[in-house]
Design a protein around this motif. Structure first.
Motif, PDB file in Angstrom:
ATOM      1  N   GLY A   1       0.804  -1.226   0.000  1.00  0.00           N
ATOM      2  CA  GLY A   1       0.000   0.000   0.000  1.00  0.00           C
ATOM      3  C   GLY A   1       0.831   1.267   0.000  1.00  0.00           C
ATOM      4  N   ARG A   2       1.874   1.279   0.790  1.00  0.00           N
ATOM      5  CA  ARG A   2       2.721   2.471   0.884  1.00  0.00           C
ATOM      6  C   ARG A   2       3.358   2.807  -0.468  1.00  0.00           C
ATOM      7  N   ALA A   3       3.860   1.794  -1.148  1.00  0.00           N
ATOM      8  CA  ALA A   3       4.502   2.023  -2.448  1.00  0.00           C
ATOM      9  C   ALA A   3       3.488   2.451  -3.502  1.00  0.00           C
ATOM     10  N   LEU A   4       2.310   1.832  -3.488  1.00  0.00           N
ATOM     11  CA  LEU A   4       1.296   2.170  -4.487  1.00  0.00           C
ATOM     12  C   LEU A   4       0.783   3.595  -4.330  1.00  0.00           C
ATOM     13  N   LEU A   5       0.768   4.091  -3.091  1.00  0.00           N
ATOM     14  CA  LEU A   5       0.199   5.416  -2.817  1.00  0.00           C
ATOM     15  C   LEU A   5       1.261   6.487  -2.584  1.00  0.00           C
ATOM     16  N   ARG A   6       2.494   6.221  -2.938  1.00  0.00           N
ATOM     17  CA  ARG A   6       3.590   7.146  -2.619  1.00  0.00           C
ATOM     18  C   ARG A   6       3.410   8.529  -3.229  1.00  0.00           C
ATOM     19  N   LYS A   7       2.696   8.653  -4.338  1.00  0.00           N
ATOM     20  CA  LYS A   7       2.529   9.958  -4.990  1.00  0.00           C
ATOM     21  C   LYS A   7       1.303  10.723  -4.491  1.00  0.00           C
ATOM     22  N   ALA A   8       0.550  10.153  -3.576  1.00  0.00           N
ATOM     23  CA  ALA A   8      -0.631  10.843  -3.044  1.00  0.00           C
ATOM     24  C   ALA A   8      -0.188  12.119  -2.329  1.00  0.00           C
ATOM     25  N   PRO A   9      -0.939  13.212  -2.503  1.00  0.00           N
ATOM     26  CA  PRO A   9      -0.540  14.481  -1.881  1.00  0.00           C
ATOM     27  C   PRO A   9      -0.777  14.536  -0.370  1.00  0.00           C
ATOM     28  N   VAL A  10      -1.525  13.579   0.177  1.00  0.00           N
ATOM     29  CA  VAL A  10      -1.802  13.512   1.617  1.00  0.00           C
ATOM     30  C   VAL A  10      -1.611  12.078   2.081  1.00  0.00           C
ATOM     31  N   GLY A  11      -1.633  11.880   3.404  1.00  0.00           N
ATOM     32  CA  GLY A  11      -1.575  10.531   3.937  1.00  0.00           C
ATOM     33  C   GLY A  11      -2.845   9.771   3.607  1.00  0.00           C
ATOM     34  N   VAL A  12      -2.733   8.471   3.426  1.00  0.00           N
ATOM     35  CA  VAL A  12      -3.875   7.641   3.047  1.00  0.00           C
ATOM     36  C   VAL A  12      -3.906   6.392   3.921  1.00  0.00           C
ATOM     37  N   THR A  13      -5.070   6.115   4.517  1.00  0.00           N
ATOM     38  CA  THR A  13      -5.301   4.870   5.221  1.00  0.00           C
ATOM     39  C   THR A  13      -6.377   4.118   4.460  1.00  0.00           C
ATOM     40  N   LEU A  14      -6.145   2.851   4.195  1.00  0.00           N
ATOM     41  CA  LEU A  14      -7.108   2.005   3.514  1.00  0.00           C
ATOM     42  C   LEU A  14      -7.855   1.195   4.566  1.00  0.00           C
ATOM     43  N   GLU A  15      -9.181   1.211   4.515  1.00  0.00           N
ATOM     44  CA  GLU A  15      -9.986   0.481   5.493  1.00  0.00           C
ATOM     45  C   GLU A  15     -10.928  -0.489   4.784  1.00  0.00           C
ATOM     46  N   ARG A  16     -10.883  -1.748   5.213  1.00  0.00           N
ATOM     47  CA  ARG A  16     -11.768  -2.770   4.645  1.00  0.00           C
ATOM     48  C   ARG A  16     -13.197  -2.519   5.114  1.00  0.00           C
ATOM     49  N   SER A  17     -14.132  -2.459   4.198  1.00  0.00           N
ATOM     50  CA  SER A  17     -15.528  -2.249   4.567  1.00  0.00           C
ATOM     51  C   SER A  17     -16.157  -3.512   5.152  1.00  0.00           C
ATOM     52  N   ASP A  18     -15.581  -4.679   4.863  1.00  0.00           N
ATOM     53  CA  ASP A  18     -16.167  -5.927   5.347  1.00  0.00           C
ATOM     54  C   ASP A  18     -15.737  -6.273   6.769  1.00  0.00           C
ATOM     55  N   THR A  19     -14.533  -5.881   7.171  1.00  0.00           N
ATOM     56  CA  THR A  19     -14.038  -6.232   8.511  1.00  0.00           C
ATOM     57  C   THR A  19     -13.683  -5.016   9.358  1.00  0.00           C
ATOM     58  N   GLY A  20     -13.525  -3.855   8.744  1.00  0.00           N
ATOM     59  CA  GLY A  20     -13.107  -2.667   9.469  1.00  0.00           C
ATOM     60  C   GLY A  20     -11.602  -2.587   9.678  1.00  0.00           C
TER      61      GLY A  20
ATOM     62  N   LEU B   1      -8.054  -1.141  -6.753  1.00  0.00           N
ATOM     63  CA  LEU B   1      -8.297  -0.279  -7.909  1.00  0.00           C
ATOM     64  C   LEU B   1      -7.935   1.164  -7.580  1.00  0.00           C
ATOM     65  N   PHE B   2      -8.362   1.628  -6.416  1.00  0.00           N
ATOM     66  CA  PHE B   2      -8.064   2.991  -5.986  1.00  0.00           C
ATOM     67  C   PHE B   2      -6.554   3.207  -5.895  1.00  0.00           C
ATOM     68  N   ALA B   3      -5.846   2.281  -5.274  1.00  0.00           N
ATOM     69  CA  ALA B   3      -4.403   2.417  -5.080  1.00  0.00           C
ATOM     70  C   ALA B   3      -3.650   2.445  -6.406  1.00  0.00           C
ATOM     71  N   PHE B   4      -4.174   1.775  -7.421  1.00  0.00           N
ATOM     72  CA  PHE B   4      -3.545   1.777  -8.743  1.00  0.00           C
ATOM     73  C   PHE B   4      -3.963   2.975  -9.585  1.00  0.00           C
ATOM     74  N   GLY B   5      -4.717   3.905  -8.977  1.00  0.00           N
ATOM     75  CA  GLY B   5      -5.094   5.117  -9.703  1.00  0.00           C
ATOM     76  C   GLY B   5      -6.403   5.022 -10.460  1.00  0.00           C
ATOM     77  N   ARG B   6      -7.127   3.937 -10.309  1.00  0.00           N
ATOM     78  CA  ARG B   6      -8.414   3.770 -11.006  1.00  0.00           C
ATOM     79  C   ARG B   6      -9.542   4.346 -10.147  1.00  0.00           C
ATOM     80  N   THR B   7      -9.388   5.593  -9.739  1.00  0.00           N
ATOM     81  CA  THR B   7     -10.290   6.219  -8.768  1.00  0.00           C
ATOM     82  C   THR B   7     -11.722   6.335  -9.286  1.00  0.00           C
ATOM     83  N   ARG B   8     -11.911   6.514 -10.563  1.00  0.00           N
ATOM     84  CA  ARG B   8     -13.277   6.608 -11.114  1.00  0.00           C
ATOM     85  C   ARG B   8     -13.991   5.257 -11.115  1.00  0.00           C
ATOM     86  N   ASP B   9     -13.227   4.186 -11.210  1.00  0.00           N
ATOM     87  CA  ASP B   9     -13.801   2.839 -11.271  1.00  0.00           C
ATOM     88  C   ASP B   9     -14.002   2.212  -9.898  1.00  0.00           C
TER      89      ASP B   9
END
Length: 78
Positions: free
Chosen positions: A22-41, A64-72
């Motif tokens: 996750g850290r490597a995939l989101l390295r270019k994000a302009p802010v910090g990002v936490t990914l949360e599973r909707s099924d388990t929290g 999908l989000f982490a790979f930049g497919r934010t619209r999908d």
């Protein structure tokens, strides 16, 4: 659009991968990002940062989000 079918075993594998990459995939994000599973929290580390956004969704959607497919990606930003 109808919900995408989910395979629990696949979702668990994707979550493990996101936990490691996750850290490597989101390295270019302009802010910090936490990914949360909707099924388990469970929260998976994305990118550290003082200003942070939490992205909530199924692991496959978070991928999908982490790979930049934010619209999908069917995720919620908090």
């Amino acid at each position: 659009m109808p919900p995408r079918p989910r395979d629990p075993a696949l979702e668990a594998d994707v979550a493990k991968m996101l936990g490691r990459m996750g850290r490597a995939l989101l390295r270019k994000a302009p802010v910090g990002v936490t990914l949360e599973r909707s099924d388990t929290g469970e929260r998976l580390m994305g990118k550290p940062g003082a200003n942070r956004v939490v992205v909530v969704g199924a692991p496959s959607e978070l991928l999908l989000f982490a790979f930049g497919r934010t619209r999908d990606a069917k995720v919620e930003l908090i």
